[in-house]
Design a protein around this motif. Structure first.
Motif, PDB file in Angstrom:
ATOM      1  N   LEU A  29       0.828  -1.201   0.000  1.00 27.64           N
ATOM      2  CA  LEU A  29       0.000   0.000   0.000  1.00 27.64           C
ATOM      3  C   LEU A  29       0.869   1.260   0.000  1.00 27.64           C
ATOM      4  CD1 LEU A  29      -2.777  -1.073   2.544  1.00 27.64           C
ATOM      5  CD2 LEU A  29      -2.989  -0.861   0.063  1.00 27.64           C
ATOM      6  N   GLN A  30       1.961   1.234   0.752  1.00 34.51           N
ATOM      7  CA  GLN A  30       2.860   2.388   0.749  1.00 34.51           C
ATOM      8  C   GLN A  30       3.473   2.604  -0.626  1.00 34.51           C
ATOM      9  OE1 GLN A  30       5.551   1.538   4.080  1.00 34.51           O
ATOM     10  NE2 GLN A  30       4.710   3.319   5.131  1.00 34.51           N
ATOM     11  N   LEU A  31       3.860   1.513  -1.289  1.00 34.49           N
ATOM     12  CA  LEU A  31       4.438   1.631  -2.625  1.00 34.49           C
ATOM     13  C   LEU A  31       3.406   2.182  -3.601  1.00 34.49           C
ATOM     14  CD1 LEU A  31       6.683   1.181  -4.672  1.00 34.49           C
ATOM     15  CD2 LEU A  31       5.968  -1.228  -4.835  1.00 34.49           C
ATOM     16  N   ALA A  32       2.170   1.688  -3.525  1.00 34.63           N
ATOM     17  CA  ALA A  32       1.114   2.190  -4.412  1.00 34.63           C
ATOM     18  C   ALA A  32       0.867   3.681  -4.170  1.00 34.63           C
ATOM     19  CB  ALA A  32      -0.170   1.395  -4.194  1.00 34.63           C
ATOM     20  N   ARG A  33       0.898   4.085  -2.897  1.00 37.40           N
ATOM     21  CA  ARG A  33       0.679   5.498  -2.581  1.00 37.40           C
ATOM     22  C   ARG A  33       1.795   6.364  -3.141  1.00 37.40           C
ATOM     23  NH1 ARG A  33       2.439   9.088   1.242  1.00 37.40           N
ATOM     24  NH2 ARG A  33       0.936  10.706   1.891  1.00 37.40           N
ATOM     25  N   GLU A  34       3.038   5.942  -2.995  1.00 34.74           N
ATOM     26  CA  GLU A  34       4.158   6.740  -3.499  1.00 34.74           C
ATOM     27  C   GLU A  34       4.101   6.866  -5.020  1.00 34.74           C
ATOM     28  OE1 GLU A  34       5.852   8.363  -1.516  1.00 34.74           O
ATOM     29  OE2 GLU A  34       5.678   7.318   0.397  1.00 34.74           O
ATOM     30  N   ARG A  35       3.700   5.811  -5.707  1.00 33.34           N
ATOM     31  CA  ARG A  35       3.587   5.889  -7.171  1.00 33.34           C
ATOM     32  C   ARG A  35       2.466   6.828  -7.589  1.00 33.34           C
ATOM     33  NH1 ARG A  35       4.484  -0.607  -8.413  1.00 33.34           N
ATOM     34  NH2 ARG A  35       6.790  -0.540  -8.390  1.00 33.34           N
ATOM     35  N   GLN A  36       1.363   6.805  -6.863  1.00 32.84           N
ATOM     36  CA  GLN A  36       0.285   7.739  -7.170  1.00 32.84           C
ATOM     37  C   GLN A  36       0.710   9.177  -6.916  1.00 32.84           C
ATOM     38  OE1 GLN A  36      -2.785   6.247  -4.622  1.00 32.84           O
ATOM     39  NE2 GLN A  36      -3.209   4.450  -5.888  1.00 32.84           N
ATOM     40  N   LEU A  37       1.466   9.390  -5.835  1.00 33.82           N
ATOM     41  CA  LEU A  37       1.960  10.731  -5.558  1.00 33.82           C
ATOM     42  C   LEU A  37       2.900  11.222  -6.657  1.00 33.82           C
ATOM     43  CD1 LEU A  37       2.687  10.589  -1.717  1.00 33.82           C
ATOM     44  CD2 LEU A  37       0.869  11.840  -2.864  1.00 33.82           C
ATOM     45  N   LEU A  38       3.746  10.339  -7.168  1.00 34.04           N
ATOM     46  CA  LEU A  38       4.649  10.725  -8.254  1.00 34.04           C
ATOM     47  C   LEU A  38       3.860  11.155  -9.486  1.00 34.04           C
ATOM     48  CD1 LEU A  38       7.472  10.969  -9.496  1.00 34.04           C
ATOM     49  CD2 LEU A  38       7.310   8.541 -10.105  1.00 34.04           C
ATOM     50  N   PHE A  39       2.825  10.405  -9.811  1.00 34.80           N
ATOM     51  CA  PHE A  39       2.012  10.750 -10.981  1.00 34.80           C
ATOM     52  C   PHE A  39       1.371  12.122 -10.805  1.00 34.80           C
ATOM     53  CE2 PHE A  39      -2.205  10.680 -13.044  1.00 34.80           C
ATOM     54  CZ  PHE A  39      -1.792  10.609 -14.365  1.00 34.80           C
ATOM     55  N   GLU A  40       0.804  12.376  -9.619  1.00 36.85           N
ATOM     56  CA  GLU A  40       0.161  13.662  -9.384  1.00 36.85           C
ATOM     57  C   GLU A  40       1.187  14.787  -9.337  1.00 36.85           C
ATOM     58  OE1 GLU A  40      -2.941  14.273  -9.528  1.00 36.85           O
ATOM     59  OE2 GLU A  40      -3.497  12.157  -9.735  1.00 36.85           O
ATOM     60  N   GLN A  41       2.373  14.532  -8.810  1.00 34.75           N
ATOM     61  CA  GLN A  41       3.419  15.551  -8.808  1.00 34.75           C
ATOM     62  C   GLN A  41       3.836  15.915 -10.230  1.00 34.75           C
ATOM     63  OE1 GLN A  41       6.542  13.986  -6.358  1.00 34.75           O
ATOM     64  NE2 GLN A  41       5.582  14.614  -4.431  1.00 34.75           N
ATOM     65  N   GLU A  42       3.970  14.928 -11.076  1.00 31.13           N
ATOM     66  CA  GLU A  42       4.330  15.192 -12.470  1.00 31.13           C
ATOM     67  C   GLU A  42       3.253  16.026 -13.160  1.00 31.13           C
ATOM     68  OE1 GLU A  42       7.076  11.249 -13.451  1.00 31.13           O
ATOM     69  OE2 GLU A  42       4.928  11.233 -13.871  1.00 31.13           O
ATOM     70  N   ARG A  43       1.992  15.703 -12.925  1.00 31.89           N
ATOM     71  CA  ARG A  43       0.908  16.495 -13.513  1.00 31.89           C
ATOM     72  C   ARG A  43       0.947  17.926 -13.000  1.00 31.89           C
ATOM     73  NH1 ARG A  43      -3.996  15.881 -12.604  1.00 31.89           N
ATOM     74  NH2 ARG A  43      -4.789  16.333 -14.684  1.00 31.89           N
ATOM     75  N   TYR A  44       1.214  18.088 -11.710  1.00 34.47           N
ATOM     76  CA  TYR A  44       1.253  19.431 -11.147  1.00 34.47           C
ATOM     77  C   TYR A  44       2.427  20.222 -11.712  1.00 34.47           C
ATOM     78  CZ  TYR A  44      -0.038  22.868  -7.612  1.00 34.47           C
ATOM     79  OH  TYR A  44      -0.491  23.988  -6.985  1.00 34.47           O
ATOM     80  N   ILE A  45       3.549  19.556 -11.944  1.00 30.93           N
ATOM     81  CA  ILE A  45       4.705  20.248 -12.512  1.00 30.93           C
ATOM     82  C   ILE A  45       4.425  20.664 -13.952  1.00 30.93           C
ATOM     83  CG2 ILE A  45       7.065  19.827 -13.334  1.00 30.93           C
ATOM     84  CD1 ILE A  45       7.588  18.391 -10.700  1.00 30.93           C
ATOM     85  N   VAL A  46       3.763  19.811 -14.712  1.00 30.94           N
ATOM     86  CA  VAL A  46       3.380  20.196 -16.073  1.00 30.94           C
ATOM     87  C   VAL A  46       2.435  21.399 -16.039  1.00 30.94           C
ATOM     88  CG1 VAL A  46       2.171  19.428 -18.152  1.00 30.94           C
ATOM     89  CG2 VAL A  46       3.736  17.876 -16.986  1.00 30.94           C
ATOM     90  N   TYR A  47       1.517  21.398 -15.078  1.00 31.98           N
ATOM     91  CA  TYR A  47       0.594  22.528 -14.921  1.00 31.98           C
ATOM     92  C   TYR A  47       1.348  23.808 -14.592  1.00 31.98           C
ATOM     93  CZ  TYR A  47      -2.725  25.492 -12.361  1.00 31.98           C
ATOM     94  OH  TYR A  47      -3.453  26.540 -11.888  1.00 31.98           O
ATOM     95  N   ASP A  48       2.277  23.736 -13.629  1.00 35.61           N
ATOM     96  CA  ASP A  48       3.043  24.924 -13.246  1.00 35.61           C
ATOM     97  C   ASP A  48       3.939  25.410 -14.379  1.00 35.61           C
ATOM     98  OD1 ASP A  48       1.968  25.183 -10.748  1.00 35.61           O
ATOM     99  OD2 ASP A  48       3.551  24.075  -9.717  1.00 35.61           O
ATOM    100  N   LEU A  49       4.542  24.470 -15.115  1.00 35.28           N
ATOM    101  CA  LEU A  49       5.391  24.867 -16.237  1.00 35.28           C
ATOM    102  C   LEU A  49       4.566  25.549 -17.325  1.00 35.28           C
ATOM    103  CD1 LEU A  49       8.216  24.799 -17.534  1.00 35.28           C
ATOM    104  CD2 LEU A  49       7.589  22.596 -18.551  1.00 35.28           C
ATOM    105  N   SER A  50       3.380  25.037 -17.575  1.00 35.91           N
ATOM    106  CA  SER A  50       2.506  25.667 -18.567  1.00 35.91           C
ATOM    107  C   SER A  50       2.164  27.085 -18.152  1.00 35.91           C
ATOM    108  CB  SER A  50       1.220  24.838 -18.733  1.00 35.91           C
ATOM    109  OG  SER A  50       1.511  23.510 -19.119  1.00 35.91           O
TER     110      SER A  50
END
Length: 671
Positions: free
Chosen positions: A493-514
């Motif tokens: 569960l911890q591994l699944a959570r960290e992977r989900q956080l990475l995905f959301e962080q990447e989306r947020y970075i794309v949003y901020d870069l845009s």
């Protein structure tokens, strides 16, 4: 009833009464039972004390009075470039300050230069602490006892019912756990026994033996991979080996880089806030002086046409309005300035605060005295060239170089390693053990010049006449493996959570870069617009002033033109600073802000002795040996050093953006 039993019963009742009585006495409240006055104790409990060590000779205690409107005198100015401001900030900051007063509100969360070292040298979870689990352990203990007892059985007394004995034991052990989980131990036991048993060959004798033991796990806890991840003392749900400790250090380094990056971003924000404060003050002073000149002109007309009382009052009101604006632009109000995460990650320009407030804010960040009788004045000019970023290259840099993503990927590696280690606890403990022993017996412990068998225990030991060995297999496992399965599920569960956080962080970075790249385009377009607006306002003011002097324009028109000129000047410099900060924010979103400012993070020099020890160990190190078994290799968690970034954008300077300040324009050296 037998007398002995009665005596024991009385003793037992006495003990019970003492215990019960003691409990009853402790249950009472002293103040309630004895009427003791507790005012004295309450006073001490609420007394606030000052810790020892306050140094009143610290230079902070002699900080000069801050510059204000009422204490304004002729000031000396210190011209400072943005590069110099960053040099001061990095040289004077052991703690990464921010404009949110984190160091006062939550000092435990403030970043400092010691954070990575604190994590690495943690005595519980640091790298050296994890390696210490494999250190050799030396243990020794000794005990001496005197026995004097009556025995019911002659056999156990060696032929006597009244045993008198002097007995001592000395134990010494050297043990070590290897990277494969194997436990090695070398032990020595030495016993001294002097008693009055008639069957003894000697009145006193020594017995000594040497044990060489090995215990090797075959299933649970076996292999270098598991022991590097979890450590030899791991339990389900708590694995903390060398690999985990090293990953935590890498996470701390990423956190430190984020702290330095945010600190540099705030320093640049404060620098351009101060630049704008000076330019805004110039605009307000120019408008005030123009209003003063108009007021004096109308006042000089007196009762003649154009010098009516309402016109004089109107011009005077405009002057005092601009005077208020100039005073606020000089001193400033205590409002939030531009700082990180106030609308954008790198900071959205606020333009609040005057020269004095913005200057003290910059001094706070770069570590200079808050007040020293002089004023810092920026000497750099904002960039006025048009910059166009390549979206694909910028996006690639943002997704590969952002420290937040690197930190999160380390967390994923950590969770993957923890899951792998916890799966090992689903195996039973199957250990292969072996022991080899040499024994020695003698009248004395060491040689004393005598001869014959059993003259001394050490001499008998080295002859090797008495040797023993033992080997065995031990199997242990819990029925159901409940804790192990819970630990595995938790790790999944911890591994699944960290992977989900990475995905959301990447989306947020794309949003901020845009947003940041779009902000660059907007800010530059507004710079061009405000440049044209400023020129138009200047032309309008000149024309209206000439018409007013020729009595072809009203006073309202002149005063309105003066206000428009002041607003246009302020708007132009505001847009210039917004454009400069937008460029900085793109670099922050791409993860290249430190490279953009030519800042690198390097470890400081070690003591000379450390280099000598490293060279000596390298000289004695043998060639690497091949490991044919795949499960003996350590887990791969790193891809190597990061590749330096290369900025990707184009620079163009439109002709309409050129003006008298073009010779002072500067472009970042890394662009």
């Amino acid at each position: 009833m037998r007398p002995g039993l009665t005596w024991r019963a009385c003793l037992g009742l006495t003990c019970v009464s003492l215990i019960v009585g003691g409990c009853m006495r402790h249950a009472k409240t002293p103040a309630a039972s004895s009427g003791v006055d507790t005012v004295h104790y309450a006073h001490l409990a609420h007394h606030i004390e000052v810790p020892e060590g306050t140094d009143t000779n610290d230079p902070l205690y002699s900080t000069p009075q801050p510059i204000s409107l009422t204490s304004l005198e002729t000031q000396s100015y210190v011209e400072m470039s943005l590069e110099e401001a960053m040099q001061h900030a990095l040289a004077n900051s052991k703690v990464m300050k921010d404009l949110g007063a984190t160091v006062l509100r939550a000092p435990d969360t403030a970043r400092s230069v010691n954070d990575p070292s604190l994590v690495e040298t943690d005595g519980r979870y640091g790298i050296e602490a994890a390696l210490s689990a494999f250190d050799a352990q030396f243990t020794t203990n000794a005990s001496v006892e005197h026995n004097n007892r009556a025995l019911n059985n002659v056999f156990f007394g060696g032929g006597t019912r009244l045993l008198r004995q002097d007995f001592s034991v000395w134990q010494t052990q050297l043990s070590k756990t290897s990277a494969t989980g194997t436990q090695f131990a070398v032990k020595n036991y030495t016993q001294y026994d002097a008693n009055n048993a008639p069957g003894n060959a000697f009145p006193s004798a020594f017995t000594t033996w040497m044990d060489m033991e090995v215990k090797h796990p075959l299933l649970q806890g076996a292999g270098t991979r598991f022991n590097r991840i979890a450590g030899p003392n791991a339990v389900p749900g708590f694995v903390y080996g060398v690999v985990i400790a090293r990953i935590n250090t890498d996470v701390a380094l990423a956190d430190f880089e984020i702290g330095v990056r945010n600190f540099i971003s705030d320093v640049e924000n404060a620098y351009w806030d101060l630049y704008f404060a000076y330019r805004d003050l110039d605009a307000k002073v120019a408008a005030r002086n123009a209003a003063l000149e108009t007021w004096r002109t109308i006042e000089a007309l007196g009762p003649r046409k154009g010098g009516e009382a309402q016109k004089e009052a109107q011009a005077r009101e405009q002057y005092y309005r601009f005077q208020e604006d100039a005073q606020n632009a000089l001193s400033g109000k205590l409002m939030d300035g531009t700082r990180n995460v106030n609308g954008s990650s790198g900071g959205t320009f606020r333009g609040t605060g005057g020269v004095f407030v913005a200057e003290r804010r910059l001094r706070l960040l770069i570590g200079l005295p808050i007040s020293d009788g002089s004023l810092i004045r920026p000497c750099d000019e904002p960039l006025r060239a048009r910059i166009e970023y390549n979206w694909d290259c910028s996006l690639m840099e943002a997704l590969t170089r952002r420290a937040e993503l690197r930190r999160q990927k380390w967390q994923i590696k950590k969770r993957e390693a923890e899951l792998e280690a916890n799966k090992n606890f689903l195996l039973p403990q199957l250990n292969l053990s072996g022991r080899y022993r040499w024994r020695g017996f003698g009248n004395d412990l060491f040689p004393n010049g005598g001869s014959g068998q059993f003259n001394n225990a050490v001499g008998d030991l080295v002859t090797g006449d008495f040797q023993e060995w033992q080997t065995g297999v031990e199997l242990t496992f819990p029925i159901g493996f409940r804790r192990a399965y819970a630990a595995v599920r938790h790790a999944e569960l911890q591994l699944a959570r960290e992977r989900q956080l990475l995905f959301e962080q990447e989306r947020y970075i794309v949003y901020d870069l845009s947003n940041s790249i779009s902000e660059v385009e907007r800010a530059y377009t507004v710079v061009e617009t405000n440049f044209n607006r400023r020129n138009a306002a200047a032309e309008q003011l000149a024309a209206v002033k000439a018409a007013f002097e020729a009595e072809n324009a009203t006073l309202d028109t002149l005063l309105d033109a003066q206000r428009r000129q002041s607003d246009a000047d302020t708007a132009f410099y505001r847009s210039l600073v917004e454009y400069q900060l937008a460029i900085k924010n793109v670099q922050l979103e791409k993860g290249t802000l430190l490279d953009y400012n030519d800042i690198s993070l390097n470890e400081g020099p070690w003591p000379d002795k450390a280099y000598e020890d490293a060279a000596d160990r390298e000289a004695h190190r043998g060639l690497p040996e091949a490991q044919p078994l795949p499960w003996t290799h350590g887990p791969i968690v790193s891809e190597g050093n990061m590749i330096p970034s290369t900025s990707h954008y184009q620079v163009s300077v439109p002709a309409e953006a050129e003006e008298s300040h073009s010779s002072e324009e500067s472009s970042p050296s890394s662009e």
